[in-house]
Structures are given as C-alpha cells and as structure tokens.
Design a protein around this motif. Structure first.
Motif, PDB file in Angstrom:
ATOM      1  N   MET A   1       8.496 -11.972  -2.364  1.00  0.00           N
ATOM      2  CA  MET A   1       7.937 -10.619  -2.328  1.00  0.00           C
ATOM      3  C   MET A   1       7.781 -10.131  -3.763  1.00  0.00           C
ATOM      4  SD  MET A   1       9.300  -7.323  -0.142  1.00  0.00           S
ATOM      5  CE  MET A   1       9.470  -8.322   1.333  1.00  0.00           C
ATOM      6  N   ASP A   2       6.661 -10.474  -4.400  1.00  0.00           N
ATOM      7  CA  ASP A   2       6.443 -10.131  -5.795  1.00  0.00           C
ATOM      8  C   ASP A   2       5.628  -8.843  -5.907  1.00  0.00           C
ATOM      9  OD1 ASP A   2       3.427 -10.893  -6.065  1.00  0.00           O
ATOM     10  OD2 ASP A   2       4.365 -12.647  -5.134  1.00  0.00           O
ATOM     11  N   LEU A   3       5.567  -8.306  -7.131  1.00  0.00           N
ATOM     12  CA  LEU A   3       4.902  -7.025  -7.346  1.00  0.00           C
ATOM     13  C   LEU A   3       3.421  -7.097  -6.996  1.00  0.00           C
ATOM     14  CD1 LEU A   3       6.525  -5.862 -10.703  1.00  0.00           C
ATOM     15  CD2 LEU A   3       7.097  -5.147  -8.387  1.00  0.00           C
ATOM     16  N   ASN A   4       2.778  -8.218  -7.306  1.00  0.00           N
ATOM     17  CA  ASN A   4       1.360  -8.350  -7.013  1.00  0.00           C
ATOM     18  C   ASN A   4       1.106  -8.281  -5.504  1.00  0.00           C
ATOM     19  OD1 ASN A   4      -1.429  -8.891  -7.838  1.00  0.00           O
ATOM     20  ND2 ASN A   4      -1.134 -10.854  -6.814  1.00  0.00           N
ATOM     21  N   SER A   5       1.950  -8.938  -4.728  1.00  0.00           N
ATOM     22  CA  SER A   5       1.800  -8.894  -3.276  1.00  0.00           C
ATOM     23  C   SER A   5       1.989  -7.484  -2.736  1.00  0.00           C
ATOM     24  CB  SER A   5       2.820  -9.832  -2.613  1.00  0.00           C
ATOM     25  OG  SER A   5       2.598 -11.172  -2.990  1.00  0.00           O
ATOM     26  N   LEU A   6       2.949  -6.765  -3.301  1.00  0.00           N
ATOM     27  CA  LEU A   6       3.207  -5.397  -2.830  1.00  0.00           C
ATOM     28  C   LEU A   6       2.051  -4.472  -3.193  1.00  0.00           C
ATOM     29  CD1 LEU A   6       6.993  -5.105  -3.743  1.00  0.00           C
ATOM     30  CD2 LEU A   6       5.984  -5.483  -1.478  1.00  0.00           C
ATOM     31  N   ASN A   7       1.495  -4.642  -4.386  1.00  0.00           N
ATOM     32  CA  ASN A   7       0.333  -3.834  -4.772  1.00  0.00           C
ATOM     33  C   ASN A   7      -0.854  -4.136  -3.862  1.00  0.00           C
ATOM     34  OD1 ASN A   7       0.887  -2.064  -7.075  1.00  0.00           O
ATOM     35  ND2 ASN A   7       1.406  -3.936  -8.168  1.00  0.00           N
ATOM     36  N   GLN A   8      -1.045  -5.403  -3.528  1.00  0.00           N
ATOM     37  CA  GLN A   8      -2.144  -5.758  -2.637  1.00  0.00           C
ATOM     38  C   GLN A   8      -1.925  -5.182  -1.240  1.00  0.00           C
ATOM     39  OE1 GLN A   8      -2.810  -9.998  -2.733  1.00  0.00           O
ATOM     40  NE2 GLN A   8      -3.656  -9.951  -4.803  1.00  0.00           N
ATOM     41  N   PHE A   9      -0.697  -5.200  -0.773  1.00  0.00           N
ATOM     42  CA  PHE A   9      -0.394  -4.603   0.527  1.00  0.00           C
ATOM     43  C   PHE A   9      -0.772  -3.126   0.555  1.00  0.00           C
ATOM     44  CE2 PHE A   9       2.814  -1.857   2.553  1.00  0.00           C
ATOM     45  CZ  PHE A   9       2.458  -2.047   3.881  1.00  0.00           C
ATOM     46  N   LEU A  10      -0.461  -2.390  -0.514  1.00  0.00           N
ATOM     47  CA  LEU A  10      -0.771  -0.961  -0.544  1.00  0.00           C
ATOM     48  C   LEU A  10      -2.267  -0.706  -0.450  1.00  0.00           C
ATOM     49  CD1 LEU A  10       1.735   0.485  -3.180  1.00  0.00           C
ATOM     50  CD2 LEU A  10       1.853   0.630  -0.687  1.00  0.00           C
ATOM     51  N   VAL A  11      -3.071  -1.547  -1.088  1.00  0.00           N
ATOM     52  CA  VAL A  11      -4.528  -1.372  -1.015  1.00  0.00           C
ATOM     53  C   VAL A  11      -5.018  -1.635   0.410  1.00  0.00           C
ATOM     54  CG1 VAL A  11      -6.754  -2.185  -1.867  1.00  0.00           C
ATOM     55  CG2 VAL A  11      -4.839  -1.920  -3.452  1.00  0.00           C
ATOM     56  N   VAL A  12      -4.532  -2.699   1.031  1.00  0.00           N
ATOM     57  CA  VAL A  12      -4.927  -2.985   2.409  1.00  0.00           C
ATOM     58  C   VAL A  12      -4.460  -1.860   3.337  1.00  0.00           C
ATOM     59  CG1 VAL A  12      -4.721  -4.604   4.340  1.00  0.00           C
ATOM     60  CG2 VAL A  12      -4.869  -5.477   2.000  1.00  0.00           C
ATOM     61  N   ALA A  13      -3.249  -1.356   3.115  1.00  0.00           N
ATOM     62  CA  ALA A  13      -2.727  -0.267   3.942  1.00  0.00           C
ATOM     63  C   ALA A  13      -3.565   0.998   3.786  1.00  0.00           C
ATOM     64  CB  ALA A  13      -1.274   0.008   3.566  1.00  0.00           C
ATOM     65  N   ARG A  14      -4.036   1.244   2.584  1.00  0.00           N
ATOM     66  CA  ARG A  14      -4.849   2.448   2.349  1.00  0.00           C
ATOM     67  C   ARG A  14      -6.226   2.325   2.979  1.00  0.00           C
ATOM     68  NH1 ARG A  14      -8.126   3.066  -2.037  1.00  0.00           N
ATOM     69  NH2 ARG A  14      -6.891   1.586  -3.264  1.00  0.00           N
ATOM     70  N   LEU A  15      -6.861   1.175   2.840  1.00  0.00           N
ATOM     71  CA  LEU A  15      -8.231   1.005   3.319  1.00  0.00           C
ATOM     72  C   LEU A  15      -8.300   0.548   4.773  1.00  0.00           C
ATOM     73  CD1 LEU A  15      -9.794  -0.756   0.193  1.00  0.00           C
ATOM     74  CD2 LEU A  15      -9.938   1.655   0.825  1.00  0.00           C
ATOM     75  N   GLU A  16      -7.224  -0.102   5.243  1.00  0.00           N
ATOM     76  CA  GLU A  16      -7.208  -0.680   6.588  1.00  0.00           C
ATOM     77  C   GLU A  16      -8.465  -1.513   6.843  1.00  0.00           C
ATOM     78  OE1 GLU A  16      -4.348   2.109   9.254  1.00  0.00           O
ATOM     79  OE2 GLU A  16      -6.389   2.848   9.060  1.00  0.00           O
ATOM     80  N   HIS A  17      -8.806  -2.320   5.838  1.00  0.00           N
ATOM     81  CA  HIS A  17      -9.993  -3.160   5.923  1.00  0.00           C
ATOM     82  C   HIS A  17      -9.848  -4.284   4.905  1.00  0.00           C
ATOM     83  CE1 HIS A  17     -14.206  -4.378   6.120  1.00  0.00           C
ATOM     84  NE2 HIS A  17     -14.351  -3.561   7.160  1.00  0.00           N
ATOM     85  N   LEU A  18      -9.767  -5.521   5.386  1.00  0.00           N
ATOM     86  CA  LEU A  18      -9.477  -6.643   4.485  1.00  0.00           C
ATOM     87  C   LEU A  18     -10.595  -6.918   3.500  1.00  0.00           C
ATOM     88  CD1 LEU A  18      -7.637  -9.304   6.681  1.00  0.00           C
ATOM     89  CD2 LEU A  18      -6.833  -8.308   4.536  1.00  0.00           C
TER      90      LEU A  18
END
Length: 297
Positions: A1-18
């Motif tokens: 669980m690295d910082l890059n993965s967490l940042n990417q998760f936040l973008v997907v969570a915000r947009l709800e669109h891969l």
C-alpha cells in the motif's frame, strides 16, 4: 500500500470512473484497474460497487476518509518543514466558488506581500471540506454552508440577494417582488453546484415551484451581461451592484427573508497554516466589504 496507489485510489473515488481517472493520472487504464484490485485484496473487501457504473461503496467511503487525512497530514508535514527552513513556504492556496467578490482583498494581499505566490482554485462548496482535510488548499471561501466536522469558520458577509432585470423589463419599476411573482419568468443562472443556482432552486422548491431556466453558465461574470442583453432575469447579490459591469441592470429586492448570501471563510481546525496562509486569512477577515478597503483596527 504505497503513496502512489493511495493517490490513485482518491482520484478514482472522486471521479467514480476508471477511464477518466486514468486520463487525469496519465496512466493506462489496465494498470489503474490492477492498482485498485491490489488495494481491495490487501484490505480484504471491495471498495467499489461495479454493477453497471462504478460507485464507491460504504467501505470505500470509510477508507477514503482515512486516506485523505493521512495524505493530508504528510503534505502538512512537508509544508511545515519547508516553513521551518530559511526559505519557508511562500505559497498560499485559496479555493472559492467565485473570485469576483474577493478581488479587493486579493489585490491588497499581493501589494503587501508581493513575493508570496497566490494559487486560486475554483471549487464547488461540496468539495471544500475534502480539499481542506487533504491539505490540497489552505483556505476556502464559500457562499453556502459547508456542513462538515473539523473546520473553523468566520462569516465575512451576510447580504441580500435580489433579482436583476434589463431596463424596460415589466418588473423593472418595482422596488420589491415576491418569489411567486417570479414564477414563469425566464432566468439566466449558474449551473448546478454554484450557490446562485442552489439558492434559486431552494427558493422555488420551498413553494412547490420550478424556475424557468433559459440559460445556464459556468462563468458567473457573464450572468450580468446576459441579463443586460435581454435573455432573462437572474439572482444577483447586493455586493455585485458595486462592481462595474458593461450591462445596465435594474436590481429589485426579493420579498423573502431567506433570499440571502452568507460568505464564509473556512480552514481546517487542526491544520498548521503557513505564515503566508495566516496573513491571507487576516487580510480577508479584516476586509470591510461595505467600503471595499481594509477595516480600521
């Protein structure tokens, strides 16, 4: 669980669109899908519902809050260390729904602190709490309430909002008008999410009415010109009457006590604001909105 993965998760969570998230992150969509799948495997539960459209589920919403706070604290730590060095933090980040009201204090701040870089971020009110928690911005100014824990606030301005019409409009000779009398009138307004639109929908909805909207805009400064061009009428705050506009308008009071705008400054209750941000907060809170000058202290 690295910082890059967490940042990417936040973008997907915000947009709800891969695919849109992959475009914003500039990564391949299959790679982003694998990143989200690895996070879900490590957590032992799905973070998104995938029945048709991608949706953040309850576990995802819970996880998002912790990720935002964790990454926000890391960013706050970075900025605190930078401020402790000889160079310090020379940037302040301000988010607002509109900057038309803030041009006076922003200009005064730049004159007083020319070496500080001011970053301005347009943001809908519903995103502001998240951005403050994530330390994406230092300060937020909203024209509608932000109901979230962990925020400090100062009310800057409480003013009436009236309706503006072009000269010669049938309502132009009135000193006051009721919401019911505005039913059926053609409205020029902002898109959903902007405070003017929320106020318009709330005023009409409380009376089981629906506004007749003929024009929606994202550029709030264009509303006055479109009204002046005769396209319709629109809600305009009293403060805007002090702002120069190319369009001649007639401002009429709305006979409703809830037809008001309350401009409020927000920041994180637990945030370590940089010196630059604290100076910006003081400049905005000490501003005299009636005279357009700093308030005498």
């Amino acid at each position: 669980m690295d910082l890059n993965s967490l940042n990417q998760f936040l973008v997907v969570a915000r947009l709800e669109h891969l695919s849109r998230a992959a475009d914003e992150l500039r990564v391949a969509q299959p790679s982003l899908s694998r990143t989200i799948a690895r996070l879900e495997s490590e957590l032992g539960t799905p973070l998104f519902d995938r029945g048709g459209r991608l949706r953040l589920n309850e576990a995802g919403k819970l996880f998002r809050g912790y990720v935002e706070r964790s990454l926000g604290e890391l960013e706050a730590g970075r900025r605190a260390v930078a401020e402790a060095t000889s160079e310090g933090v020379r940037t302040v980040r301000l988010a607002s729904e509109t900057f038309l009201t803030l041009t006076g204090p922003l200009a005064a701040y730049k004159r007083a602190h020319p070496s500080v870089e001011v970053e301005l971020h347009w943001s809908p009110a519903e995103d502001m709490a998240r951005r403050l928690r994530a330390h994406d911005v230092d300060l937020c100014v909203a024209s509608q309430p932000i109901r979230a824990e962990g925020l400090e606030q100062v009310q800057l301005l409480d003013e009436a909002v009236g309706v503006a019409t072009p000269p010669g409009h049938p309502l132009a000779g009135r000193t006051s008008v009721s919401v019911e009398e505005l039913a059926g009138q053609a409205f020029v307004t902002a898109r959903k999410g902007h405070w003017q639109r929320r106020l318009l929908d709330r005023l009409f909805g409380a009376r089981d009415l629906t506004p007749k909207i003929v024009c929606e805009v994202d550029e709030l400064s264009a509303i006055a010109d479109l009204i002046g061009a005769g396209l319709g009428i629109g809600l305009v705050p009293a403060f805007a009457r002090q702002t120069a506009t190319r369009a001649p308008l007639v401002w009429i009071a709305v006979a409703s006590p809830d037809c008001r705008r309350r401009l409020t400054l927000y920041w994180g209750a637990d945030s370590h604001l940089s010196a630059a941000a604290r100076l910006m907060r003081t400049t905005i809170t000490d501003w005299d909105w009636t005279t357009g000058e700093p308030r005498d202290t």
